[in-house]
Every structure is written in C-alpha cells, then in structure tokens.
Design an enzyme around this catalytic site. Structure first.
Site, mmCIF file in Angstrom:
data_model
loop_
_atom_site.group_PDB
_atom_site.id
_atom_site.type_symbol
_atom_site.label_atom_id
_atom_site.label_comp_id
_atom_site.label_asym_id
_atom_site.label_seq_id
_atom_site.Cartn_x
_atom_site.Cartn_y
_atom_site.Cartn_z
ATOM 1 N N HIS A 122 0.820 -1.201 0.000
ATOM 2 C CA HIS A 122 0.000 0.000 0.000
ATOM 3 C C HIS A 122 0.861 1.260 0.000
ATOM 4 O O HIS A 122 1.590 1.524 0.953
ATOM 5 C CB HIS A 122 -0.885 -0.025 1.247
ATOM 6 N N ARG A 123 0.803 2.018 -1.079
ATOM 7 C CA ARG A 123 1.654 3.200 -1.274
ATOM 8 C C ARG A 123 3.133 2.808 -1.167
ATOM 9 O O ARG A 123 3.971 3.574 -0.689
ATOM 10 C CB ARG A 123 1.323 4.306 -0.269
ATOM 11 N N GLU A 178 0.980 -0.361 -4.771
ATOM 12 C CA GLU A 178 -0.200 0.485 -4.996
ATOM 13 C C GLU A 178 0.257 1.932 -4.995
ATOM 14 O O GLU A 178 1.003 2.358 -4.099
ATOM 15 C CB GLU A 178 -1.238 0.222 -3.899
ATOM 16 N N ASP A 202 -0.879 6.215 -5.875
ATOM 17 C CA ASP A 202 -1.969 7.181 -6.029
ATOM 18 C C ASP A 202 -1.555 8.229 -7.049
ATOM 19 O O ASP A 202 -0.496 8.851 -6.902
ATOM 20 C CB ASP A 202 -2.271 7.858 -4.691
ATOM 21 N N HIS A 237 -0.739 10.738 -2.303
ATOM 22 C CA HIS A 237 -2.053 10.323 -1.822
ATOM 23 C C HIS A 237 -2.993 11.484 -1.555
ATOM 24 O O HIS A 237 -4.103 11.529 -2.082
ATOM 25 C CB HIS A 237 -1.911 9.481 -0.551
ATOM 26 N N GLU A 283 -4.180 3.800 -8.415
ATOM 27 C CA GLU A 283 -5.421 4.417 -7.947
ATOM 28 C C GLU A 283 -5.518 5.833 -8.480
ATOM 29 O O GLU A 283 -4.612 6.646 -8.270
ATOM 30 C CB GLU A 283 -5.505 4.436 -6.421
ATOM 31 N N LYS A 341 -6.741 9.117 -7.787
ATOM 32 C CA LYS A 341 -7.139 9.775 -6.546
ATOM 33 C C LYS A 341 -7.920 11.055 -6.857
ATOM 34 O O LYS A 341 -7.418 11.948 -7.523
ATOM 35 C CB LYS A 341 -5.888 10.098 -5.719
ATOM 36 N N ASP A 349 0.160 -2.126 4.479
ATOM 37 C CA ASP A 349 1.355 -1.323 4.720
ATOM 38 C C ASP A 349 2.555 -2.203 5.050
ATOM 39 O O ASP A 349 3.694 -1.760 4.976
ATOM 40 C CB ASP A 349 1.126 -0.361 5.901
#
Length: 284
Positions: free
Chosen positions: A44-45, A71, A73, A86, A145, A147, A271
């Site tokens: 995640h990120r 992942e 954003d 993000h 993603e 955003k 994470d």
C-alpha cells in the site's frame, strides 16, 4: 432397461455436482504454502510502514520484500503533469503547503517528501507517474489508484495515453490494475483501456452492497476492493459469484491480515508486506 436408468441417474448426479457453485469457507489455523502463494500481496503506497509512502524508496522496499504489486496514487499538477501522491494537498507528507492541483511540477519537485517519515529519507521527492512506470515495470505489478479524479478533468485519458506509450495497455501484460473510489471514472477508464483490469474501491458505506449493485460493477470492473472492516465470508462469496475478485484495504497488523486470509480474499492491500508472508503455513 435398469442399466439405462442407472446410467441416466449417474449422469444427472454428475451434472448437478458441476452446477453447484464453489463457495469460500472460512479457514481455521494455518494454511498451505500453495494457498499463501495465491494471495496477491499489494504494498500500500509502497512498503509504507518502512519508508515514506508513495516514494521511490517505498516502492523499492516493496520490491525487495517481494510484493506482487505496489499500490500508487495518481493526481495531476496545475500544468497537467501526473504525479504520485495520496493527499490532495502536499501538507502532510512534504515540507510544503497547498493543493496538488494548484502547484506546477517544478514546484512539487522542489519539496522534501521524506523527512516527515525519518531523517534517513530526507530529500526524497514526489515521483512522477512516468518515473514509477519506467523504474518498476517488469519488476513488480502496479495497482494504480486515480485519486479524486473529479478534481482533474481528463486524468483518465492522460493515464491511458501514458500506459499506451509504453505498450502497457495490453491484456498479456497482466501487471497493471486501475482502481478508484470514483466509479464513474472507472467506467471511463475501462472504455479507454478495455484490456486492463479495473477495480472499484468501496468504503464502509458499501457494507450493505446488493447483488444488483455488484452485478452492475461487474459490467466494467474486475475487482471489488472494500474497506477491510466490511469484509465477511458472505461478501467474499457474493463478489466471487458476481465474477469479480476482492483485495481489501488496508491491513496494518498481522491479526488483520490473518483474518482476511481466513475469509478467502484474493489479495491483501497492506502497509506491511511481511504480514502476508508471515501467516502460519502447514506442511502439505
């Protein structure tokens, strides 16, 4: 004649067995190594528990930790450049202030996106979308993603064009997924990139999603990725029946990752990539 009816009955039983849908069942205790390897591990990120989120350092750490996907954003600057961050402002994760859409790429590139996390990462920059694609394609999958796409008219076209320029818009690539909380944006993106898997993100307000809504999502989405707090065994099964996969977000503890394992999800957005590999595995 009896033999004929016996064979006919046997054929009916076999046909019925194939017609019954296979549902996930909640697993208990440890899982097999094969089951563990089938879970998609999404950083995640990037590996954001170990390095500042949405930076090249976090993405590289995720690769080193053998994540299946990073992942990211994606947003757009005032001069219509795609950047990876993000929040819709730079305040939380940089030493600057202001909305991403009000800053030029040059202004954004001057910001320190690492010191807030640790002095070890001082001077880390907000990367561009192109930089991330060029650095990590072929090394790890990329879950993109969009955003707050409503703030950036045309971002779907910009993302699509950037992928097409790199021949990353093909079905045989299998390493790009696009998702968003903005479901209309996903309809647009899927029309532009029909061979790329897309996903709809779902917050806690979708806890009571209906089968009709899932069927509607499935007309353009390949994934239904909900907040982990609304994931139940029933929801996992209904998403699968609708023809989609599920990768819930965001796991931040071993207990949360273990729970999602047991519910039979297809992937875990986390994470902590190590949690996906730390689940107890039993010998086959």
């Amino acid at each position: 004649m009896k033999r004929f009816f016996f064979i006919l009955s046997l054929m009916c039983i076999l046909m019925a067995s194939f017609a019954v849908p296979v549902f996930a069942t909640e697993k208990e205790g440890s899982i097999t190594k094969q089951e563990q390897q089938q879970i998609i591990n999404v950083a995640h990120r990037g590996a954001s528990a170990h390095a500042p989120e949405n930076t090249m350092a976090a993405f590289q750490k995720a690769v080193e930790m053998k994540s299946d996907y990073i992942e990211i954003d994606v947003q757009m600057t005032e001069d219509e450049e795609l950047v990876v961050i993000h929040d819709t402002t730079v305040d939380r994760t940089t030493n600057g202030t202001g909305a991403v859409g009000d800053l030029t790429l040059e202004e954004i590139r001057m910001l320190d996106a690492g010191s807030w996390f640790s002095e070890e990462f001082a001077g880390e920059k907000i990367p561009t979308f192109e930089e991330v694609l060029d650095a990590f394609r072929g090394k790890v999958g990329i879950l993109i993603e969009l955003k707050s796409p409503g703030l950036y008219p045309g971002i779907e076209e910009e993302v699509a064009e950037t992928l097409k320029e790199r021949n990353m818009d093909r079905a045989n690539n299998e390493k790009i997924i696009i998702q968003s909380f903005n479901h209309e944006s996903m309809k647009q993106s899927k029309a532009l990139l029909p061979e790329i898997p897309h996903g709809v993100l779902a917050g806690t307000s979708w806890a009571d999603v209906t089968d009709e809504q899932l069927a509607a999502f499935a007309t353009y989405a390949d994934y239904f990725n909900p907040n982990q707090n609304i994931v139940t065994l029933e929801l996992v099964n209904r998403v699968h029946v609708a023809g989609m996969q599920m990768m819930p977000y965001t796991s931040r503890s071993q207990e949360q990752a273990d729970r999602l394992f047991h519910l039979g999800v297809d992937g875990i957005i986390t994470d902590y990539p190590e949690h996906v590999y730390n689940h107890p595995v039993k010998n086959n």
